[in-house]
Design a protein around this motif. Structure first.
Motif, short mmCIF file in Angstrom:
data_model
loop_
_atom_site.label_atom_id
_atom_site.label_comp_id
_atom_site.label_asym_id
_atom_site.label_seq_id
_atom_site.Cartn_x
_atom_site.Cartn_y
_atom_site.Cartn_z
N VAL A 122 -1.38 -3.11 12.43
CA VAL A 122 -0.78 -3.19 11.10
C VAL A 122 -1.18 -1.95 10.31
CG1 VAL A 122 -0.61 -5.71 10.99
CG2 VAL A 122 -2.65 -4.62 10.10
N GLU A 123 -0.18 -1.34 9.68
CA GLU A 123 -0.43 -0.17 8.82
C GLU A 123 0.60 -0.19 7.68
OE1 GLU A 123 -2.74 2.19 8.08
OE2 GLU A 123 -1.28 2.30 6.47
N PRO A 124 0.21 -0.66 6.50
CA PRO A 124 1.18 -0.88 5.43
C PRO A 124 1.62 0.38 4.68
CG PRO A 124 -1.02 -1.56 4.73
CD PRO A 124 -1.12 -1.20 6.17
N GLU A 162 -5.10 -4.42 15.69
CA GLU A 162 -5.81 -3.33 15.00
C GLU A 162 -5.41 -3.34 13.52
OE1 GLU A 162 -6.09 0.65 16.70
OE2 GLU A 162 -6.40 1.47 14.68
N GLY A 219 -5.06 -1.80 9.83
CA GLY A 219 -5.00 -0.54 9.07
C GLY A 219 -5.14 0.67 9.98
N ALA A 220 -4.15 0.87 10.85
CA ALA A 220 -4.29 1.85 11.94
C ALA A 220 -4.19 3.30 11.48
CB ALA A 220 -3.24 1.57 13.00
N GLY A 221 -3.83 3.55 10.23
CA GLY A 221 -3.70 4.93 9.76
C GLY A 221 -2.65 5.66 10.58
N SER A 274 -11.53 -0.34 2.53
CA SER A 274 -10.33 -0.08 1.72
C SER A 274 -9.57 -1.33 1.29
CB SER A 274 -9.35 0.80 2.52
OG SER A 274 -9.94 2.01 2.86
N VAL A 275 -9.86 -2.48 1.93
CA VAL A 275 -9.14 -3.70 1.52
C VAL A 275 -9.76 -4.23 0.23
CG1 VAL A 275 -8.43 -4.28 3.87
CG2 VAL A 275 -10.59 -5.20 2.98
N THR A 331 -4.93 7.06 15.22
CA THR A 331 -5.94 7.89 15.89
C THR A 331 -6.65 7.15 17.03
OG1 THR A 331 -6.31 8.72 13.67
CG2 THR A 331 -7.77 9.56 15.37
N THR A 361 0.64 -5.68 5.32
CA THR A 361 -0.80 -5.58 5.04
C THR A 361 -1.49 -6.59 5.94
OG1 THR A 361 -0.75 -7.29 3.35
CG2 THR A 361 -0.41 -5.01 2.61
N VAL A 362 -2.77 -6.43 6.12
CA VAL A 362 -3.49 -7.41 6.94
C VAL A 362 -3.40 -8.79 6.30
CG1 VAL A 362 -5.77 -6.89 5.94
CG2 VAL A 362 -5.61 -7.90 8.20
N GLU A 363 -3.38 -8.83 4.97
CA GLU A 363 -3.34 -10.12 4.27
C GLU A 363 -2.02 -10.83 4.53
OE1 GLU A 363 -4.14 -7.21 2.89
OE2 GLU A 363 -5.95 -7.39 1.66
N TRP A 410 -5.09 11.86 4.51
CA TRP A 410 -5.58 11.23 5.74
C TRP A 410 -4.87 11.79 6.98
CZ3 TRP A 410 -9.94 9.24 6.71
CH2 TRP A 410 -10.15 8.61 7.94
N VAL A 455 0.89 -1.17 0.00
CA VAL A 455 0.00 0.00 0.00
C VAL A 455 0.93 1.21 0.00
CG1 VAL A 455 -1.79 1.28 1.25
CG2 VAL A 455 -1.83 -1.25 1.24
N SER A 509 -11.53 -0.06 12.13
CA SER A 509 -12.29 1.19 12.00
C SER A 509 -11.92 1.83 10.68
CB SER A 509 -12.06 2.13 13.19
OG SER A 509 -10.76 2.62 13.25
C1 SAM Z 1 -9.41 5.44 5.99
S1 SAM Z 1 -7.95 4.88 6.69
C2 SAM Z 1 -8.47 4.52 8.36
C3 SAM Z 1 -7.35 4.46 9.33
C4 SAM Z 1 -7.71 4.03 10.76
N1 SAM Z 1 -8.24 2.68 10.78
C5 SAM Z 1 -8.65 4.97 11.41
O1 SAM Z 1 -9.68 4.53 11.94
O2 SAM Z 1 -8.36 6.18 11.42
C6 SAM Z 1 -7.77 3.24 5.96
C7 SAM Z 1 -6.45 2.61 6.35
O3 SAM Z 1 -6.41 1.26 5.90
C8 SAM Z 1 -5.10 0.99 5.46
N2 SAM Z 1 -5.13 -0.16 4.56
C9 SAM Z 1 -5.51 -0.20 3.26
N3 SAM Z 1 -5.36 -1.44 2.76
C10 SAM Z 1 -4.89 -2.22 3.77
C11 SAM Z 1 -4.50 -3.58 3.88
N4 SAM Z 1 -4.60 -4.40 2.85
N5 SAM Z 1 -4.04 -4.03 5.08
C12 SAM Z 1 -3.96 -3.19 6.14
N6 SAM Z 1 -4.30 -1.88 6.09
C13 SAM Z 1 -4.75 -1.40 4.93
C14 SAM Z 1 -4.66 2.28 4.80
O4 SAM Z 1 -3.26 2.37 4.65
C15 SAM Z 1 -5.25 3.31 5.75
O5 SAM Z 1 -4.36 3.63 6.77
#
Ligand code: SAM
Length: 209
Positions: free
Chosen positions: A64-66, A42, A44-46, A112-113, A49, A91-93, A14, A5, A107
């Motif tokens: 995890v936050e890729p 958690e 995709g922690a972005g 987004s996955v 937050t 990545t989560v995968e 973001w 990602v 959250s």
């Molecule tokens: C809209 S943001 C939300 C971030 C955080 N979860 C929050 O609540 O603020 C979506 C997040 O998912 C992550 N993401 C996208 N594809 C992903 C994947 N395959 N595995 C893990 N995280 C992923 C992005 O990098 C991004 O940080």
């Protein structure tokens, strides 16, 4: 399946958006994490937050936050959190851990996955029996907003917003993976008449039997 990602535009966007969240969203984040205990994954922690809202009963968060720019912010947020947080750029995968988790937190990420059905099945397997999935996700609406969401998803929205899809039936995905939903509700984050595709949120607790 996502291996990488790498999204500099979305990372900047973001980072700005997540630093100015309305109190209504912060309340939902707090509610989503209330009462959690033990070891938490958690997804995709972005920018991290959520980290400040984990209760002291959580022993460890593996986040995890890729997207590496976002992961950098998440690591800063982790260093100031009241509970131990480690950030992985898998990545989560790709992510795997030998120990089962007591809880998984999603959250604003199942939008987004690439394949939410596969990811939620994987999260089910990562939990111990009786473990819980806490989710706070914007979801598919009905009527005119559903039409707006389909148009958004087929055009610019995912490209601009880090692969975000607005018309996902995330609660069905969760039950379809075998989870039992024990608490759930919908919440509008904008008045229903405001024509934005992302306005209706689902928040809930789902258990692995
Ligand atoms: C809209 S943001 C939300 C971030 C955080 N979860 C929050 O609540 O603020 C979506 C997040 O998912 C992550 N993401 C996208 N594809 C992903 C994947 N395959 N595995 C893990 N995280 C992923 C992005 O990098 C991004 O940080």
């Amino acid at each position: 399946m996502s291996d990488v990602v790498d999204n500099p535009f979305f990372a900047r966007l973001w980072t700005a958006m997540s630093s100015r969240e309305p109190e209504s969203l912060r309340r939902l984040r707090r509610e989503n994490l209330a009462g959690l205990t033990g070891r938490v994954l958690e997804v995709g922690a972005g920018t991290g937050t959520n980290f400040e809202f984990y209760p002291a009963t959580v022993s460890e968060v593996v986040a995890v936050e890729p997207e590496r720019r976002l992961a950098e912010h998440a690591r800063k947020a982790a260093s100031g959190a009241a509970v131990p947080v480690v950030v992985s750029t898998d990545t989560v995968e790709q992510f795997a851990d030998a120990e089962p988790f007591d809880a998984v937190v999603c959250s604003l990420v199942l939008c987004s996955v690439d394949n939410p059905d596969d990811v939620v099945r994987q999260l089910y397997s990562a939990l111990r029996p009786g473990g819980e999935l806490r989710y706070l996700e914007h979801v598919a609406s009905a009527g005119a907003r559903a039409r707006l969401q389909r148009v958004a998803d087929a055009t610019v929205w995912p490209r601009l917003l880090g692969n975000c899809h607005t018309h996902r039936h995330t609660e069905d995905t969760i039950t379809g993976a075998g989870f039992r939903v024990t608490a759930a509700r919908r919440q509008w984050t904008f008045p229903a008449w405001v024509p934005v595709p992302v306005a209706e949120f689902a928040i809930g607790v789902a258990r692995r039997p």
